[in-house]
Motif scaffolding. Structure first.
Motif, PDB file in Angstrom:
ATOM      1  N   TRP A 218      -5.933  -9.745   4.239  1.00 51.17           N
ATOM      2  CA  TRP A 218      -5.021  -8.990   5.095  1.00 51.17           C
ATOM      3  C   TRP A 218      -5.340  -9.286   6.563  1.00 51.17           C
ATOM      4  O   TRP A 218      -6.477  -9.132   7.013  1.00 51.17           O
ATOM      5  N   ILE A 219      -4.329  -9.666   7.315  1.00 51.26           N
ATOM      6  CA  ILE A 219      -4.467  -9.837   8.760  1.00 51.26           C
ATOM      7  C   ILE A 219      -4.309  -8.496   9.454  1.00 51.26           C
ATOM      8  O   ILE A 219      -5.023  -8.169  10.400  1.00 51.26           O
ATOM      9  N   ALA A 220      -3.368  -7.700   8.969  1.00 54.11           N
ATOM     10  CA  ALA A 220      -3.141  -6.370   9.532  1.00 54.11           C
ATOM     11  C   ALA A 220      -2.434  -5.516   8.492  1.00 54.11           C
ATOM     12  O   ALA A 220      -1.643  -6.020   7.694  1.00 54.11           O
ATOM     13  N   GLN A 221      -2.746  -4.207   8.494  1.00 57.13           N
ATOM     14  CA  GLN A 221      -2.113  -3.265   7.584  1.00 57.13           C
ATOM     15  C   GLN A 221      -1.784  -1.969   8.311  1.00 57.13           C
ATOM     16  O   GLN A 221      -2.507  -1.557   9.230  1.00 57.13           O
ATOM     17  N   ALA A 222      -0.712  -1.322   7.862  1.00 60.60           N
ATOM     18  CA  ALA A 222      -0.350  -0.009   8.370  1.00 60.60           C
ATOM     19  C   ALA A 222      -1.235   1.061   7.729  1.00 60.60           C
ATOM     20  O   ALA A 222      -1.872   0.803   6.702  1.00 60.60           O
ATOM     21  N   PRO A 223      -1.276   2.255   8.296  1.00 60.12           N
ATOM     22  CA  PRO A 223      -2.020   3.341   7.655  1.00 60.12           C
ATOM     23  C   PRO A 223      -1.390   3.738   6.320  1.00 60.12           C
ATOM     24  O   PRO A 223      -0.175   3.687   6.160  1.00 60.12           O
ATOM     25  N   ALA A 224      -2.224   4.129   5.378  1.00 55.16           N
ATOM     26  CA  ALA A 224      -1.750   4.572   4.060  1.00 55.16           C
ATOM     27  C   ALA A 224      -1.619   6.086   4.058  1.00 55.16           C
ATOM     28  O   ALA A 224      -2.212   6.784   3.238  1.00 55.16           O
ATOM     29  N   ASP A 225      -0.820   6.602   4.993  1.00 54.99           N
ATOM     30  CA  ASP A 225      -0.747   8.049   5.200  1.00 54.99           C
ATOM     31  C   ASP A 225       0.630   8.652   4.965  1.00 54.99           C
ATOM     32  O   ASP A 225       0.877   9.816   5.275  1.00 54.99           O
ATOM     33  N   GLY A 226       1.556   7.841   4.426  1.00 52.95           N
ATOM     34  CA  GLY A 226       2.893   8.357   4.167  1.00 52.95           C
ATOM     35  C   GLY A 226       3.770   8.489   5.389  1.00 52.95           C
ATOM     36  O   GLY A 226       4.874   9.040   5.305  1.00 52.95           O
ATOM     37  N   GLN A 227       3.320   7.967   6.512  1.00 59.93           N
ATOM     38  CA  GLN A 227       4.058   8.106   7.760  1.00 59.93           C
ATOM     39  C   GLN A 227       4.663   6.776   8.205  1.00 59.93           C
ATOM     40  O   GLN A 227       4.132   5.705   7.888  1.00 59.93           O
ATOM     41  N   PRO A 228       5.775   6.824   8.954  1.00 60.78           N
ATOM     42  CA  PRO A 228       6.339   5.590   9.497  1.00 60.78           C
ATOM     43  C   PRO A 228       5.330   4.874  10.391  1.00 60.78           C
ATOM     44  O   PRO A 228       4.541   5.512  11.096  1.00 60.78           O
ATOM     45  N   SER A 229       5.372   3.557  10.329  1.00 62.33           N
ATOM     46  CA  SER A 229       4.445   2.769  11.129  1.00 62.33           C
ATOM     47  C   SER A 229       5.029   1.380  11.324  1.00 62.33           C
ATOM     48  O   SER A 229       6.024   1.016  10.691  1.00 62.33           O
ATOM     49  N   LEU A 230       4.405   0.622  12.202  1.00 57.57           N
ATOM     50  CA  LEU A 230       4.855  -0.739  12.471  1.00 57.57           C
ATOM     51  C   LEU A 230       3.627  -1.627  12.626  1.00 57.57           C
ATOM     52  O   LEU A 230       2.729  -1.334  13.417  1.00 57.57           O
ATOM     53  N   VAL A 231       3.585  -2.693  11.839  1.00 53.97           N
ATOM     54  CA  VAL A 231       2.502  -3.669  11.916  1.00 53.97           C
ATOM     55  C   VAL A 231       2.966  -4.832  12.790  1.00 53.97           C
ATOM     56  O   VAL A 231       4.012  -5.419  12.531  1.00 53.97           O
ATOM     57  N   ILE A 232       2.198  -5.141  13.817  1.00 50.06           N
ATOM     58  CA  ILE A 232       2.481  -6.281  14.685  1.00 50.06           C
ATOM     59  C   ILE A 232       1.384  -7.316  14.461  1.00 50.06           C
ATOM     60  O   ILE A 232       0.194  -7.010  14.576  1.00 50.06           O
TER      61      ILE A 232
END
Length: 278
Positions: A218-232
């Motif tokens: 994995w280079i980058a991952q969003a939080p696993a918290d059920g919330q909207p997010s954006l991976v750049i």
């Protein structure tokens, strides 16, 4: 190339999903992204659940869906942002719709549409009509291929992506199966390509959105918290940690699959043919 992978909360109403999608598009453009990937059914919604019960209360307003897609395409042009959006694609009645990914160019035009080819049992018997062909497009010198959800279970599709020269495979899913994230890593490592993995926010507790590198990490991952997010994250061909995957493994595996080297190296030997002897 800098890309954004969205982890968007998805409703069953395009009029709710559209503003959420466009908000994340603006955020991605502000971060310098050239492309943003959204999840399966991101605009139309997706009938997640068992059998016909999943469709309860889900009646696609095709006029509203088209209006939201057109407004989103206009914003893609304003932001010069390639935009990949999951949505149902209406066919001529009485045919069921496709489960699709629209690829909107940075000029606001539909550059292509990928229709999911290998469907789940509920999808193929009750919900959708399968597609029939792959889609590969070039963006800023990178070749992109597209897949949807349960297609992650079919390694032959990822081999096809490799044979089509894909540098980046974008797979958008509505699944809540943590195994999908593990399989995403495996496919990326075997194909030596980047893999964008987009999920809805409400399913991110099982496997969050992110970008896998050609080495399977994995280079980058969003939080696993059920919330909207954006991976750049960036697709960087000069990244020193990826040189083995990009410069050696990728080309070697392509030659191995073609049979170019191994067929020439095979020998005729009676001890080779005697498979039941020490």
């Amino acid at each position: 190339m800098r890309i954004a992978i969205a982890q968007t909360e998805v409703a069953l109403d395009a009029r709710v999903n559209g503003p959420r999608i466009r908000s994340q598009m603006r955020e991605a453009a502000a971060a310098g992204a050239r492309l943003i990937q959204f999840t399966e059914g991101a605009m139309s919604g997706y009938p997640s659940g068992p059998g016909k019960q999943a469709l309860a209360g889900w009646n696609i307003d095709w006029s509203a869906l088209r209006a939201e897609l057109e407004e989103t395409a206009a914003l893609a042009a304003d932001l010069s942002l390639w935009t990949v959006i999951g949505a149902a694609h209406r066919l001529t009645p009485p045919h069921r719709p496709h489960n699709s990914l629209y690829v909107i160019s940075d000029r606001g035009e539909i550059a292509g549409r990928y229709d999911k080819r290998l469907l789940s049992y509920s999808e193929v018997t009750e919900w959708y009509a399968p597609g029939a062909r792959p889609l590969v497009l070039e963006v800023d010198g990178f070749r992109l291929a597209f897949l949807l959800c349960i297609e992650i279970q079919f390694p032959e599709l990822f081999v096809e992506c490799s044979q089509l020269g894909a540098d980046l495979v974008l797979i958008s899913t509505f699944s809540r199966d943590p195994m999908f994230a593990i399989q995403a890593q495996g496919h990326a490592a075997c194909g030596a390509f980047w893999l964008g993995f987009s999920v809805p926010a409400q399913h991110s507790d099982a496997a969050p959105a992110g970008l896998v590198g050609p080495d399977g990490r994995w280079i980058a991952q969003a939080p696993a918290d059920g919330q909207p997010s954006l991976v750049i994250a960036d697709l960087d061909r000069m990244d020193k940690t990826l040189q083995v995957a990009l410069r050696h493994a990728r080309s070697w595996r392509a030659r191995a699959r073609s049979g170019e080297l191994h067929q020439a190296a095979q020998v005729e030997d009676p001890r080779s043919l005697a498979t039941h002897r020490f």
